[in-house]
Design a protein around this motif. Structure first.
Motif, mmCIF file in Angstrom:
data_model
loop_
_atom_site.group_PDB
_atom_site.id
_atom_site.type_symbol
_atom_site.label_atom_id
_atom_site.label_comp_id
_atom_site.label_asym_id
_atom_site.label_seq_id
_atom_site.Cartn_x
_atom_site.Cartn_y
_atom_site.Cartn_z
ATOM 1 N N LEU A 1 49.195 8.558 25.914
ATOM 2 C CA LEU A 1 47.772 8.821 26.143
ATOM 3 C C LEU A 1 47.577 9.755 27.339
ATOM 4 O O LEU A 1 46.754 10.681 27.284
ATOM 5 N N LEU A 2 48.334 9.522 28.406
ATOM 6 C CA LEU A 2 48.246 10.398 29.572
ATOM 7 C C LEU A 2 48.649 11.830 29.208
ATOM 8 O O LEU A 2 48.015 12.793 29.647
ATOM 9 N N GLU A 3 49.698 11.949 28.412
ATOM 10 C CA GLU A 3 50.170 13.273 28.009
ATOM 11 C C GLU A 3 49.107 14.000 27.204
ATOM 12 O O GLU A 3 48.865 15.197 27.404
ATOM 13 N N ILE A 4 48.447 13.300 26.289
ATOM 14 C CA ILE A 4 47.413 13.917 25.443
ATOM 15 C C ILE A 4 46.268 14.434 26.296
ATOM 16 O O ILE A 4 45.804 15.568 26.136
ATOM 17 N N VAL A 5 45.803 13.602 27.230
ATOM 18 C CA VAL A 5 44.680 13.999 28.071
ATOM 19 C C VAL A 5 45.084 15.130 29.018
ATOM 20 O O VAL A 5 44.342 16.096 29.214
ATOM 21 N N ALA A 6 46.283 15.027 29.600
ATOM 22 C CA ALA A 6 46.721 16.021 30.589
ATOM 23 C C ALA A 6 46.897 17.405 29.990
ATOM 24 O O ALA A 6 46.733 18.414 30.681
ATOM 25 N N THR A 7 47.246 17.491 28.707
ATOM 26 C CA THR A 7 47.510 18.785 28.078
ATOM 27 C C THR A 7 46.338 19.301 27.246
ATOM 28 O O THR A 7 46.424 20.386 26.676
ATOM 29 N N ALA A 8 45.241 18.556 27.190
ATOM 30 C CA ALA A 8 44.067 18.979 26.426
ATOM 31 C C ALA A 8 43.262 20.013 27.220
ATOM 32 O O ALA A 8 43.221 19.963 28.451
ATOM 33 N N PRO A 9 42.624 20.969 26.548
ATOM 34 C CA PRO A 9 41.844 21.991 27.253
ATOM 35 C C PRO A 9 40.544 21.468 27.850
ATOM 36 O O PRO A 9 39.917 22.137 28.672
ATOM 37 N N GLY A 10 40.088 20.287 27.437
ATOM 38 C CA GLY A 10 38.853 19.712 27.951
ATOM 39 C C GLY A 10 38.862 18.207 27.788
ATOM 40 O O GLY A 10 39.885 17.623 27.395
ATOM 41 N N PRO A 11 37.742 17.536 28.100
ATOM 42 C CA PRO A 11 37.671 16.079 27.958
ATOM 43 C C PRO A 11 38.009 15.639 26.534
ATOM 44 O O PRO A 11 37.644 16.300 25.566
ATOM 45 N N VAL A 12 38.715 14.517 26.429
ATOM 46 C CA VAL A 12 39.144 13.994 25.131
ATOM 47 C C VAL A 12 38.399 12.703 24.839
ATOM 48 O O VAL A 12 38.437 11.761 25.638
ATOM 49 N N ARG A 13 37.727 12.641 23.718
ATOM 50 C CA ARG A 13 36.976 11.438 23.345
ATOM 51 C C ARG A 13 37.928 10.353 22.848
ATOM 52 O O ARG A 13 39.044 10.628 22.404
ATOM 53 N N LEU A 14 37.455 9.113 22.905
ATOM 54 C CA LEU A 14 38.275 7.977 22.523
ATOM 55 C C LEU A 14 38.767 8.103 21.089
ATOM 56 O O LEU A 14 39.946 7.837 20.798
ATOM 57 N N ALA A 15 37.894 8.528 20.187
ATOM 58 C CA ALA A 15 38.288 8.674 18.783
ATOM 59 C C ALA A 15 39.395 9.710 18.623
ATOM 60 O O ALA A 15 40.302 9.555 17.794
ATOM 61 N N GLU A 16 39.341 10.766 19.436
ATOM 62 C CA GLU A 16 40.379 11.789 19.381
ATOM 63 C C GLU A 16 41.705 11.251 19.915
ATOM 64 O O GLU A 16 42.778 11.570 19.399
ATOM 65 N N LEU A 17 41.624 10.411 20.948
ATOM 66 C CA LEU A 17 42.826 9.785 21.485
ATOM 67 C C LEU A 17 43.465 8.862 20.456
ATOM 68 O O LEU A 17 44.686 8.842 20.297
ATOM 69 N N GLU A 18 42.632 8.084 19.779
ATOM 70 C CA GLU A 18 43.149 7.175 18.757
ATOM 71 C C GLU A 18 43.924 7.940 17.693
ATOM 72 O O GLU A 18 45.041 7.556 17.322
ATOM 73 N N GLU A 19 43.336 9.037 17.234
ATOM 74 C CA GLU A 19 43.962 9.815 16.163
ATOM 75 C C GLU A 19 45.245 10.500 16.644
ATOM 76 O O GLU A 19 46.276 10.466 15.966
ATOM 77 N N ALA A 20 45.170 11.127 17.832
ATOM 78 C CA ALA A 20 46.326 11.873 18.338
ATOM 79 C C ALA A 20 47.504 10.961 18.649
ATOM 80 O O ALA A 20 48.664 11.327 18.444
ATOM 81 N N ALA A 21 47.212 9.753 19.139
ATOM 82 C CA ALA A 21 48.279 8.822 19.511
ATOM 83 C C ALA A 21 48.671 7.892 18.374
ATOM 84 O O ALA A 21 49.673 7.179 18.474
ATOM 85 N N GLY A 22 47.887 7.877 17.305
ATOM 86 C CA GLY A 22 48.182 6.999 16.178
ATOM 87 C C GLY A 22 47.986 5.537 16.509
ATOM 88 O O GLY A 22 48.744 4.676 16.046
ATOM 89 N N LEU A 23 46.943 5.231 17.295
ATOM 90 C CA LEU A 23 46.686 3.852 17.724
ATOM 91 C C LEU A 23 45.404 3.325 17.097
ATOM 92 O O LEU A 23 44.509 4.089 16.737
ATOM 93 N N SER A 24 45.313 2.009 17.004
ATOM 94 C CA SER A 24 44.073 1.396 16.538
ATOM 95 C C SER A 24 43.020 1.545 17.635
ATOM 96 O O SER A 24 43.343 1.761 18.814
ATOM 97 N N LYS A 25 41.765 1.413 17.262
ATOM 98 C CA LYS A 25 40.676 1.566 18.223
ATOM 99 C C LYS A 25 40.788 0.558 19.355
ATOM 100 O O LYS A 25 40.634 0.900 20.537
ATOM 101 N N SER A 26 41.091 -0.699 19.030
ATOM 102 C CA SER A 26 41.153 -1.742 20.049
ATOM 103 C C SER A 26 42.313 -1.521 21.021
ATOM 104 O O SER A 26 42.162 -1.657 22.241
ATOM 105 N N THR A 27 43.486 -1.150 20.479
ATOM 106 C CA THR A 27 44.657 -0.913 21.337
ATOM 107 C C THR A 27 44.421 0.283 22.251
ATOM 108 O O THR A 27 44.703 0.234 23.451
ATOM 109 N N CYS A 28 43.885 1.348 21.679
ATOM 110 C CA CYS A 28 43.628 2.549 22.460
ATOM 111 C C CYS A 28 42.623 2.257 23.570
ATOM 112 O O CYS A 28 42.811 2.669 24.722
ATOM 113 N N TYR A 29 41.569 1.521 23.235
ATOM 114 C CA TYR A 29 40.538 1.212 24.227
ATOM 115 C C TYR A 29 41.110 0.382 25.375
ATOM 116 O O TYR A 29 40.828 0.645 26.548
ATOM 117 N N ARG A 30 41.923 -0.611 25.065
ATOM 118 C CA ARG A 30 42.499 -1.453 26.120
ATOM 119 C C ARG A 30 43.378 -0.637 27.067
ATOM 120 O O ARG A 30 43.293 -0.794 28.292
#
Length: 254
Positions: free
Chosen positions: A20-49
């Motif tokens: 998750l840190l890698e995804i945010v650090a290399t993104a050109p701008g702010p990353v929404r939670l839904a985008e993090l879930e998809e990019a990391a392949g995580l469920s919504k609850s796991t990603c949110y925690r």
């Protein structure tokens, strides 16, 4: 998971947090939670925690827009270990210009011992199939264009110590002679099957050491069936000119 990845309770959670840190650090701008879930392949609850923990520890910061960016704690850690962080940021437009001009992926690499580490990258938006720039990826100095371009600029004794530990020292020596003569290195599938690359030293680190003494190279790489030797050689002058620009950022002004 790599063959050497450790397996113990909590290891997978740690890996997910790092991803998750890698995804945010290399993104050109702010990353929404839904985008993090998809990019990391995580469920919504796991990603949110995981995001909440990273936010509480100041590794991530939530923007008013709802997206997440790198937090103050991570920025502070990066500043402590990357004395050239400002120069890296200033180098990104040059890499983006290389990516746009070539239609491929442009990257910046720094020496870490006997390895070359990818510290900055820009991918062309023109191609669906392209070389992914994974920040932190490392390869051996004597293998692949980026490593050879770094190795070629080292003092002779230092370069020979690294070369002697290569799988084919004699072959590496021949390649280094070519890099020093041409000013750039070419590689074909050396580290990634089907990927070809061209790299050149960042000239500010040759005879005029960078502030932290770590040599750099800039590279452009892509699928070998598209990014051919002919295309790379034709692109060499553009890459060498970009390295001259980068030398002004990373060279020691004294």
């Amino acid at each position: 998971m790599t063959e050497t990845a450790v397996k113990f309770e909590g290891a997978e959670t740690a890996r997910r947090a790092v991803r998750l840190l890698e995804i945010v650090a290399t993104a050109p701008g702010p990353v929404r939670l839904a985008e993090l879930e998809e990019a990391a392949g995580l469920s919504k609850s796991t990603c949110y925690r995981l995001v909440r923990v990273l936010q509480d520890e100041l590794f991530l910061e939530r923007q008013e827009s709802g997206g997440y960016r790198v937090g103050s704690r991570m920025v502070g850690m990066a500043a402590a270990v990357l004395p050239r962080a400002t120069a890296y940021a200033a180098a990104l437009p040059t890499l983006r210009a290389l990516a746009a001009a070539s239609g491929e992926t442009a990257t910046l690499h720094v020496r870490a011992g006997s390895r070359s580490v990818l510290v900055l990258g820009a991918e062309s938006a023109e191609q669906v199939v392209r070389r992914a720039a994974r920040i932190g990826e490392s390869t051996r100095l004597g293998r692949g264009a980026s490593g050879l371009a770094i190795l070629a600029q080292l003092p002779a004794d230092d370069a020979e110590r690294v070369t002697a530990g290569a799988d084919d020292p004699a072959g590496v020596r021949v390649e280094l002679d070519g890099v020093r003569a041409d000013g750039y290195a070419l590689s074909f599938g050396a580290n990634h099957p089907g990927v070809a690359g061209i790299a050149a030293p960042v000239l500010g680190t040759v005879g005029r050491p960078a502030a932290d003494g770590a040599p750099l190279s800039a590279a452009v790489s892509g699928p070998a069936d598209r990014w051919t030797g002919e295309r790379m050689r034709a692109f060499a002058p553009r890459l060498l000119a970009a390295c001259d620009q980068l030398s002004g950022l990373f060279g020691d002004p004294s």
